[in-house]
Design an enzyme around this catalytic site. Structure first.
Site, PDB file in Angstrom:
ATOM      1  N   HIS A 195      32.159 -20.411 -22.785  1.00 28.15           N
ATOM      2  CA  HIS A 195      32.248 -19.200 -23.612  1.00 28.15           C
ATOM      3  C   HIS A 195      32.792 -18.028 -22.790  1.00 28.15           C
ATOM      4  CE1 HIS A 195      30.096 -20.836 -27.146  1.00 28.15           C
ATOM      5  NE2 HIS A 195      29.397 -21.519 -26.257  1.00 28.15           N
TER       6      HIS A 195
ATOM      7  N   ASP B  37      25.104 -22.676 -22.529  1.00 28.73           N
ATOM      8  CA  ASP B  37      25.301 -23.620 -23.625  1.00 28.73           C
ATOM      9  C   ASP B  37      26.755 -24.065 -23.740  1.00 28.73           C
ATOM     10  OD1 ASP B  37      25.895 -20.927 -24.396  1.00 28.73           O
ATOM     11  OD2 ASP B  37      26.061 -21.610 -26.479  1.00 28.73           O
ATOM     12  N   GLU B  38      26.930 -25.237 -24.310  1.00 32.47           N
ATOM     13  CA  GLU B  38      28.239 -25.748 -24.746  1.00 32.47           C
ATOM     14  C   GLU B  38      29.320 -25.661 -23.659  1.00 32.47           C
ATOM     15  OE1 GLU B  38      27.924 -24.986 -29.524  1.00 32.47           O
ATOM     16  OE2 GLU B  38      28.503 -23.275 -28.284  1.00 32.47           O
ATOM     17  N   ALA B  39      28.937 -25.916 -22.417  1.00 26.48           N
ATOM     18  CA  ALA B  39      29.909 -25.939 -21.313  1.00 26.48           C
ATOM     19  C   ALA B  39      30.520 -27.335 -21.226  1.00 26.48           C
ATOM     20  CB  ALA B  39      29.224 -25.537 -20.011  1.00 26.48           C
TER      21      ALA B  39
END
Length: 493
Positions: A241, A304-306
Site C-alpha cells: 500500500h 496487510d496485503e503485502a
C-alpha cells in the site's frame, strides 16, 4: 417505561417520574471537557442560558450543589474504572459521578440519550426537557472501542473528520484510527519529505485532486478528538500500500524507478525496497515527526496485503520496522498478517480483519495463545464500507453484504479461541465514498450496534435492540442527518 439507550448500560433501574430541566436549572461541575460538552449541548438545543459549568473549580462544588441541579463530580468509587460512571436522576435533580473525567464524559452521553431526541437539534427548539428517574451503574466491556476512517482512498478534510468524530461520540467510542497512507495518496505533511504530500497527496481513487493535512491540521484533529476522549491512532501502511510514497521518492521502490500515481482500487501490487537501508532511514524520519503529533500511545504500521513481499523479507522488514515505533515511545498496532513475524514485541496489538467464514490463520492463533492483544474487525461484521444489501449503491461487497443485524449479532470473544481481546474496531474504507453524507449513509444505522457490541455485556438480544435503534432515527432526524440508510430491518411488523 422503556428507554432507548445505546449502548445498553451494565445496570439500569427505571422509576416513575421525571426531572424537568428549566431555564433556572443550575449546573455544578468541575472544570473538564465533560462539563463543557454538556453545557454547550443543553444551551444549543434548549436555548436556556445555563451557567457555565467550567465556573466550578473542583469536584466538591458538585457535591455541595443545591437541590434541583445537574451535578457532575469526580468522587465516584475507583472500582468504576477509567470509563465507568454512576448516574442517578430523581426529584432532587441529576447526579453524575465518576472516578475520572473520561468516566464523566461517557456518563454525559447517557444523560444526553435520556433527554428527548430534540436535544440533538443544532438550533433551539421548545421543550419540555424531561429526564426520566433512573439509577444507572455502567462501565465498558472492552477497553478498545474504535472507528477507523480511510482518508487515503478519498481525502476528507479537517471539518469532515470532526463531523465523523461527532458521529462516534454519542455511542461511547474511544479510538479514532486514521488510515493516512495508501497506494492512492499520502495525506499527512512530513517536513523532512515534502514530496510525500506535494506529489503523493495529489491523487485519489478516480479523478479528484486528493489533498492532505498539514501538521497543524492534524494537531487540530487530535485536539478535537482528545476533548471528546477519543485517542487518535494514525496509520502509515507498510510495506505494501505504498505506491504514493514510491511515486514521491523513487529510491523507496525496489528497482529505483519512479512509479505512476495510482487512482484505482486494486490492492497488493506495491512494496517498498525492503533491502535498502535508506528505506529504514525514511521510515524513522516519518515516525520521528508523526510520534510527537500523536499524544496517544499507539502507532499503526499496517502490514496487510503485502503480496509482493516474500515471507522471509516480510519478517525481516517488520522485525526491523516495529521497534522504530517503540523507539519513539509508541506501541505498534498491526493488521493480522503481522502475526507471522518471528519476534513481535510484547504488547503489539494485532487487528483481525478477514471475514469470519475463513479459518483463523495458525500464526494469529499462535500470537493469541502468547497473549498478544487482538482488536476484532472482521470484515463481514465490522467493515462499515460493505454494502447493506445487493441494492445498495455505495460500498463494496468482497466480504459479502452486511446488514444491520449481522453487524450487531456477534461476540468478539468467540472468534479466536483463548484470545486476549482488547476490543473491536469498525473500519470505514472510502473507495466508493466521496462526501460526508456518504460516510453518514454507511455509518447509520450500523454504528450504534457495533458500539453496543464493544461496550455492553454479552449476550445481545436483537429483538430488544431493534426498538431502541428505531428510536434513535428520531435523534438523527433532529440532528439534521438526512442520508442514513433506511433499513427494512428496522421496519415495524
Amino acid at each position: 417505561m422503556t428507554l432507548s439507550l445505546i449502548p445498553a448500560p451494565r445496570a439500569l433501574v427505571v422509576r416513575e417520574g421525571a426531572f424537568e430541566l428549566a431555564p433556572e436549572t443550575a449546573v455544578h461541575a468541575p472544570r473538564c471537557h465533560a462539563a463543557r460538552f454538556l453545557t454547550e449541548l443543553l444551551r444549543r438545543a434548549t436555548g436556556y442560558a445555563l451557567p457555565d459549568a467550567s465556573d466550578a473549580s473542583d469536584a466538591s462544588d458538585a457535591s455541595d450543589a443545591s437541590d434541583g441541579a445537574l451535578r457532575l463530580s469526580l468522587d465516584g468509587p475507583a472500582d468504576l474504572g477509567r470509563e465507568g460512571y454512576r448516574l442517578d436522576v430523581g426529584a432532587e435533580g441529576v447526579r453524575l459521578r465518576a472516578h475520572t473525567e473520561e468516566g464523566l464524559f461517557r456518563g454525559v452521553q447517557t444523560l444526553r440519550q435520556l433527554l428527548p431526541p430534540e436535544i440533538e437539534s443544532p438550533t433551539p427548539v421548545p421543550g419540555p426537557w424531561r429526564i426520566p428517574y433512573v439509577s444507572i451503574t455502567d462501565a465498558p466491556r472492552f477497553r478498545w472501542r474504535g472507528v477507523m476512517l480511510d482518508v487515503a482512498r478519498h481525502f476528507f478534510d479537517v471539518e469532515a473528520v470532526k463531523r465523523f468524530i461527532d458521529r462516534a461520540v454519542p455511542y461511547k467510542f474511544n479510538v479514532l484510527h486514521l488510515h493516512l497512507t495508501d497506494d492512492q495518496g499520502w495525506r499527512l505533511r512530513i517536513e523532512s519529505h515534502p514530496r510525500l504530500t506535494e506529489h503523493g497527496g495529489t491523487s485519489q481513487v478516480g479523478e479528484g485532486p486528493g489533498g492532505h493535512f498539514t501538521q497543524a491540521d492534524f494537531a487540530e484533529i487530535v485536539a478535537y478528538a482528545a476533548a471528546r476522549h477519543l485517542t487518535v491512532v494514525p496509520e502509515i501502511d507498510l510495506p505494501g500500500h505504498t505506491q504514493a510514497a514510491m511515486a514521491s521518492y523513487p529510491h523507496l521502490a525496489p528497482d529505483g524507478v519512479t512509479p505512476e500515481l495510482y487512482r484505482g482500487i486494486d490492492v497488493g501490487f506495491s512494496q517498498l525496497a525492503v533491502h535498502k537501508s535508506t528505506t529504514y532511514d525514511f521510515l524513522d524520519a516519518v515516525l520521528s515527526e508523526l510520534a510527537p503529533l500523536t499524544p496517544g500511545p499507539y502507532l499503526h504500521l499496517g502490514g496487510d496485503e503485502a503480496h509482493q513481499t516474500v515471507a522471509e523479507d516480510y519478517d525481516a522488514f517488520m522485525t526491523r520496522t516495529i521497534p522504530l515505533a517503540t523507539r519513539h515511545g509508541k506501541t505498534a498496532v498491526m493488521w493480522q498478517e503481522a502475526a507471522a513475524v518471528t519476534a513481535l514485541p510484547e504488547g503489539t496489538h494485532l487487528q483481525y480483519w478477514r471475514p469470519t467464514r475463513e479459518p483463523v490463520p495458525p500464526a494469529l492463533a499462535d500470537a493469541a495463545s502468547r497473549g498478544l492483544p487482538l482488536i476484532m474487525s472482521p470484515a463481514d461484521r465490522a467493515y462499515l464500507d460493505m454494502k447493506y444489501d445487493d441494492t445498495t449503491a455505495l460500498g463494496l461487497s468482497w466480504a459479502g453484504t452486511l446488514g444491520v443485524r449481522q453487524s450487531y449479532d456477534w461476540d468478539p470473544e468467540t472468534l479466536v479461541p483463548g484470545a486476549r481481546v482488547a476490543g473491536i474496531e469498525s473500519p470505514l474504507w472510502t473507495e466508493t465514498l466521496t462526501t460526508p453524507d456518504d460516510l453518514d449513509h454507511m455509518l447509520y444505522p450500523r454504528l450504534p450496534g457495533l458500539a453496543e457490541v464493544a461496550w455492553s455485556p454479552a449476550p445481545k438480544d436483537w429483538s430488544a435492540y431493534v426498538p431502541r435503534l428505531r428510536a434513535h432515527t428520531l435523534r438523527w432526524d433532529a440532528a439534521g442527518i438526512t442520508s442514513y440508510h433506511r433499513s427494512p430491518e428496522l421496519e415495524e411488523d
